[in-house]
Write a protein that holds these residues in place. Structure first.
Motif, PDB file in Angstrom:
ATOM      1  N   PRO A  10      -0.578   8.324  -5.585  1.00  0.00           N
ATOM      2  CA  PRO A  10      -1.046   7.138  -4.855  1.00  0.00           C
ATOM      3  C   PRO A  10      -1.538   6.031  -5.794  1.00  0.00           C
ATOM      4  O   PRO A  10      -1.456   4.849  -5.453  1.00  0.00           O
ATOM      5  CB  PRO A  10      -2.169   7.691  -3.977  1.00  0.00           C
ATOM      6  N   THR A  17       4.756  -1.130  -5.314  1.00  0.00           N
ATOM      7  CA  THR A  17       4.895  -2.210  -4.326  1.00  0.00           C
ATOM      8  C   THR A  17       5.395  -3.492  -4.995  1.00  0.00           C
ATOM      9  O   THR A  17       6.254  -4.198  -4.461  1.00  0.00           O
ATOM     10  CB  THR A  17       3.542  -2.469  -3.628  1.00  0.00           C
ATOM     11  N   ASP A  37       4.065  -4.548   2.370  1.00  0.00           N
ATOM     12  CA  ASP A  37       2.818  -4.565   1.603  1.00  0.00           C
ATOM     13  C   ASP A  37       2.474  -3.142   1.141  1.00  0.00           C
ATOM     14  O   ASP A  37       3.169  -2.178   1.457  1.00  0.00           O
ATOM     15  CB  ASP A  37       1.673  -5.206   2.391  1.00  0.00           C
ATOM     16  N   GLN A  38       1.378  -3.036   0.392  1.00  0.00           N
ATOM     17  CA  GLN A  38       1.031  -1.749  -0.218  1.00  0.00           C
ATOM     18  C   GLN A  38       0.711  -0.685   0.823  1.00  0.00           C
ATOM     19  O   GLN A  38       1.007   0.494   0.627  1.00  0.00           O
ATOM     20  CB  GLN A  38      -0.139  -1.936  -1.186  1.00  0.00           C
ATOM     21  N   THR A  39       0.133  -1.097   1.942  1.00  0.00           N
ATOM     22  CA  THR A  39      -0.182  -0.127   3.001  1.00  0.00           C
ATOM     23  C   THR A  39       1.100   0.483   3.559  1.00  0.00           C
ATOM     24  O   THR A  39       1.203   1.705   3.756  1.00  0.00           O
ATOM     25  CB  THR A  39      -0.967  -0.817   4.137  1.00  0.00           C
ATOM     26  N   GLU A  40       2.083  -0.354   3.796  1.00  0.00           N
ATOM     27  CA  GLU A  40       3.368   0.127   4.295  1.00  0.00           C
ATOM     28  C   GLU A  40       4.044   1.038   3.253  1.00  0.00           C
ATOM     29  O   GLU A  40       4.583   2.095   3.590  1.00  0.00           O
ATOM     30  CB  GLU A  40       4.264  -1.071   4.620  1.00  0.00           C
ATOM     31  N   ALA A  42       2.577   2.774   1.004  1.00  0.00           N
ATOM     32  CA  ALA A  42       1.805   4.024   0.945  1.00  0.00           C
ATOM     33  C   ALA A  42       2.240   4.963   2.066  1.00  0.00           C
ATOM     34  O   ALA A  42       2.366   6.187   1.866  1.00  0.00           O
ATOM     35  CB  ALA A  42       0.314   3.724   1.038  1.00  0.00           C
ATOM     36  N   GLY A  43       2.474   4.410   3.245  1.00  0.00           N
ATOM     37  CA  GLY A  43       2.942   5.223   4.374  1.00  0.00           C
ATOM     38  C   GLY A  43       4.307   5.837   4.093  1.00  0.00           C
ATOM     39  O   GLY A  43       4.551   7.009   4.393  1.00  0.00           O
ATOM     40  N   GLN A  46       3.942   8.622   1.471  1.00  0.00           N
ATOM     41  CA  GLN A  46       3.362   9.830   2.045  1.00  0.00           C
ATOM     42  C   GLN A  46       4.378  10.583   2.906  1.00  0.00           C
ATOM     43  O   GLN A  46       4.463  11.817   2.866  1.00  0.00           O
ATOM     44  CB  GLN A  46       2.127   9.465   2.876  1.00  0.00           C
TER      45      GLN A  46
END
Ligand SMILES: CC(C)(COP(=O)(O)OP(=O)(O)OC[C@H]1O[C@@H](n2cnc3c(N)ncnc32)[C@H](O)[C@@H]1OP(=O)(O)O)[C@@H](O)C(=O)NCCC(=O)NCCS
Length: 185
Positions: A10, A17, A37-40, A42-43, A46
């Protein structure tokens, strides 16, 4: 250029990104138009790791991320489960120095060890560099779909390449050896 390969974590997601952002904005390998974005990211990371697919990075001696690669399901219907698709993205300054080939070679080794039987490359915009890196490791052209994308003001062809892993199609796969968490459908 010296570099080392390792599992992505992570902590790499900011750099991953940014690398992907450049490819989305300036290239045709990805048919995404707006960079996630970084959240997407990261999903997505994962989800790939949760299914046990390899997700690896290349970094230089200073720890700067040069690029990343992962395997994922080609399609999600269960009969496809012995086939993986590879994805590789490098920072612009890291290209043409053997990093992409090293990442793909490592991905091939890992996917074969996991028991997959085929790897496919779905090459957006028929990128010569991407075709070359796959060809250099033994992938064969299996087809071209014309006009599959429209980006940067032009129609894009998609090239498919493929390589057999392990026994390939010579023997039937043993469902008992399939890593169960890899496929959720
Ligand atoms: C495509 C990409 C992964 C290739 O990685 P790379 O590190 O630049 O390629 P390498 O330096 O490892 O080169 C591997 C082989 O491809 C050849 N090659 C690399 N770039 C090339 C180019 N632009 N044109 C023709 N051949 C090329 C090399 O000569 C080498 O051949 P060899 O092994 O026979 O000597 C990288 O350029 C990249 O990230 N591009 C943008 C994103 C992308 O297209 N990703 C692919 C998604 S499917």
């Amino acid at each position: 250029m010296t570099f080392r390969l390792r599992d992505a974590t992570p902590a790499d997601l900011a750099a991953i990104t940014e690398i992907y952002r450049d490819s989305v904005l300036n290239g045709t390998a990805s048919y995404e138009i707006a960079p996630p974005d970084q959240t997407e990211m990261a999903g997505r990371f994962q989800a790939i790791r949760d299914k046990g697919y390899p997700y690896i990075t290349a970094e230089d001696d200073d720890g700067t991320l040069l690029g990343y690669a992962y395997a994922s399901a080609f399609r999600t219907r269960p009969a496809y489960r012995w086939l993986v698709e590879d994805s590789i993205y490098l920072a612009p300054e890291a290209r043409g120095k053997g990093v992409g080939k090293a990442l793909l070679k490592e991905l091939l080794i890992r996917c074969e060890a996991l028991g997959f039987r085929q790897m496919a490359a779905v090459i957006g915009g028929a990128s010569p560099a991407s075709v070359a890196v796959h060809k250099s490791l033994g992938f064969e052209m299996t087809g071209t779909m014309k006009g599959t994308g429209f980006k940067h003001g032009k129609w894009l062809d998609t090239v498919f390449m493929q390589i057999a892993l392990g026994d390939g199609t010579n023997t039937a796969p043993d469902p008992a050896t399939y890593p169960g968490s890899l496929f959720s459908e």
